[in-house]
Design an enzyme around this catalytic site. Structure first.
Site, PDB file in Angstrom:
ATOM      1  CB  CYS A  39      -0.909  -0.018   1.229  1.00 53.86           C
ATOM      2  SG  CYS A  39      -1.950   1.442   1.379  1.00 53.86           S
ATOM      3  CB  CYS A  53      -0.493   2.471   4.078  1.00 47.54           C
ATOM      4  SG  CYS A  53      -2.032   1.881   3.461  1.00 47.54           S
ATOM      5  CG  ASP A  54       3.027   1.079   4.733  1.00 46.94           C
ATOM      6  OD1 ASP A  54       2.476   1.638   5.702  1.00 46.94           O
ATOM      7  OD2 ASP A  54       2.834  -0.106   4.446  1.00 46.94           O
TER       8      ASP A  54
END
Ligand SMILES: Cc1cc2nc3c(=O)[nH]c(=O)nc-3n(C[C@H](O)[C@H](O)[C@H](O)COP(=O)(O)OP(=O)(O)OC[C@H]3O[C@@H](n4cnc5c(N)ncnc54)[C@H](O)[C@@H]3O)c2cc1C
Lengths: 318, 122
Positions: free
Chosen positions: A134, A137-138
């Site tokens: 992701c 997200c990261d």
């Protein structure tokens, strides 16, 4: 045994839609869901192509669908694991890891899909410690770091470009000599000075101590293996249907997708399927919602026939 | 802003107080994102099953979240959420990235004891 008219397996867009329709029609309905409610919608930061809603976070849309299903009386059990199923019996039954047994006259499978993993040594070990699925997200953990993006489809190229906001260098590793993405994604990636490419190659191992530090890459044409130092690897190689549980029970195609007819009926009477787990071309929230609608209406029709069949049997008995 | 039904930790002081007042604590430090939401949802479900554990969340992007981000146990983490389990104020376990109910309950069972009805059954 907890008996319902209908049991839906999976609480993504397809399962929740089916739940909304069936409960609204006063069909006693239960959704059994592994993991959190919402499925892949929850993985989507912004959904901008859901008609009637200009833009909404996947989490919000999932929450609205869940509330709507609950409001109509649908029961939802999330974070469960189904340990055994019997789809051929009457009624059809499920054993769940909380030791409860659930049964229903009709079943709708809406188990969707999950990101495909590479399945090579080190992948599980370094998830969250260098390996991610992701970018939104990261991505910011990799500020000024070197990363690899694995894949050659739209998601891989789009995310590779978005990751250049953070990373000092992005290397796309792809197994073929060409991409399977739309031309504009390919052009955008090729024009980005931070992106370079290793084609016809696969990662065959992730290496590190407490966190990922390098990968082994094999050239698919020559077989040569090289090691490359890297801080992070983002994997976008598509999705696989969650249908393992139905292998040998339902008819699946070569990609393990459930084969259905135009009413979304499977090969077992009273078992319908909807959403990303079925064999179809376009996988979107809107198509999952459409499938959920068709499956619910088909299931309701089946239940009506089923009730009539029972009535006939009752009359014959008396 | 985290939209969960969990206790929110809003500052370093609140974090300290929570650890002082509770023997068993699980803190999920994340965002309202795809990897974090499933963890919050599991925690919300487990609150009634594990009344001997205090479940809380903390926004990853506030400066005070350094109490989690800077823990040596989280040094190598590069995936949200960062989840930290404390016993008597000491870190006993930390995880990075999405975790499912089974993974979380196995940690709770190991470090804090089994859920209520399971202990009652024995
Ligand atoms: C990153 C990303 C971005 C996307 N962006 C968009 C977009 O912008 N617009 C759009 O229209 N579409 C988008 N999509 C596609 C869309 O999200 C999916 O097509 C759609 O959500 C599929 O819904 P579904 O209900 O079929 O399956 P899923 O959403 O996969 O839901 C299936 C559910 O079933 C559960 N389940 C699985 N196996 C079992 C089991 N054995 N027992 C019980 N439960 C089980 C899962 O936990 C899950 O909750 C995106 C997808 C991704 C991954």
């Amino acid at each position: 045994m907890n008996h319902y008219d209908a049991i839906i397996i999976g609480a993504g867009a397809a399962g929740l839609t089916t739940g909304i329709y069936l409960s609204r029609a006063k069909v006693k309905t239960l959704i059994l869901n592994e993991g959190a409610v919402g499925g892949q919608m929850v993985l989507t930061h912004e959904i901008a192509n859901y008609p009637g809603i200009e833009s909404i976070s996947g989490y919000e849309l999932a929450r609205n669908m869940k509330q709507q299903a609950l409001k109509f009386g649908c029961s939802i059990k999330s974070n469960i694991k189904i340990t055994s199923i019997d789809l051929n019996s009457t009624p059809k039954s499920f054993v769940v890891n909380d030791k409860n047994i659930y049964s229903a006259d009709v079943v709708i499978i809406a188990t969707g899909g999950r990101p495909r993993a590479l399945g090579v040594p080190g992948e599980d070990e370094f998830k969250g410690k260098g390996i991610s699925y992701c970018a939104t997200c990261d991505g910011d953990f990799f500020q000024d770091k070197e990363i690899i993006v694995v894949g050659g489809g739209n998601s891989a190229l789009e995310e590779a470009v978005s990751l250049t906001k953070y990373a000092s260098k992005v290397t796309i590793v792809h197994q073929f000599d060409h991409f399977q993405a739309f031309e504009h994604y390919v052009t955008e990636a090729k024009n980005n000075p931070k992106i370079n490419f290793i084609m016809e190659s696969k990662i065959i191992e992730f290496i590190g101590d407490e966190k990922l530090s390098s990968v082994k890459i094999q050239n698919q044409r020559t077989g040569d293996v090289s090691e490359k130092n890297v801080d992070g690897v983002f994997i976008f190689i598509g999705y696989v249907p969650n249908t393992e549980m139905f292998e040998g029970i339902l008819e699946l195609n070569q990609y393990k997708e459930i084969i259905v007819d135009k009413n979304l009926a499977t090969n077992i009477p009273g078992v319908f399927a909807a959403g990303d787990s079925i064999a179809k071309r376009y996988r979107q929230v809107t198509t999952a919602v459409g499938d959920g609608t068709i499956a619910a209406l088909s299931a309701a029709e089946y239940l009506n026939k089923f009730e009539k069949a029972e009535l006939v049997a009752d009359e014959a008995d008396s | 802003m985290l939209r969960t039904n969990l206790t929110h930790i809003l500052s370093e002081n609140e974090h300290t107080k929570l650890l002082q007042e509770n023997e068993n604590v699980m803190v999920c430090c994340g965002r309202m994102g795809p990897m974090c939401i499933p963890v919050y949802e599991v925690m919300e479900e487990l609150e009634t099953e594990y009344p001997h554990v205090k479940f809380a969340d903390m926004e990853f992007d506030i400066p005070d979240a350094r109490v989690i981000r800077n823990l040596p146990e989280c040094r190598n983490f590069a995936g949200l959420p960062f989840v930290v389990y404390y016993k008597n104020g000491k870190v006993v376990k930390a995880t990075s990235s999405i975790q499912n109910r089974e993974q979380i309950t196995s940690i709770l069972d190991q470090y804090f004891g089994k859920k209520v009805n399971e202990t009652a059954e024995k």
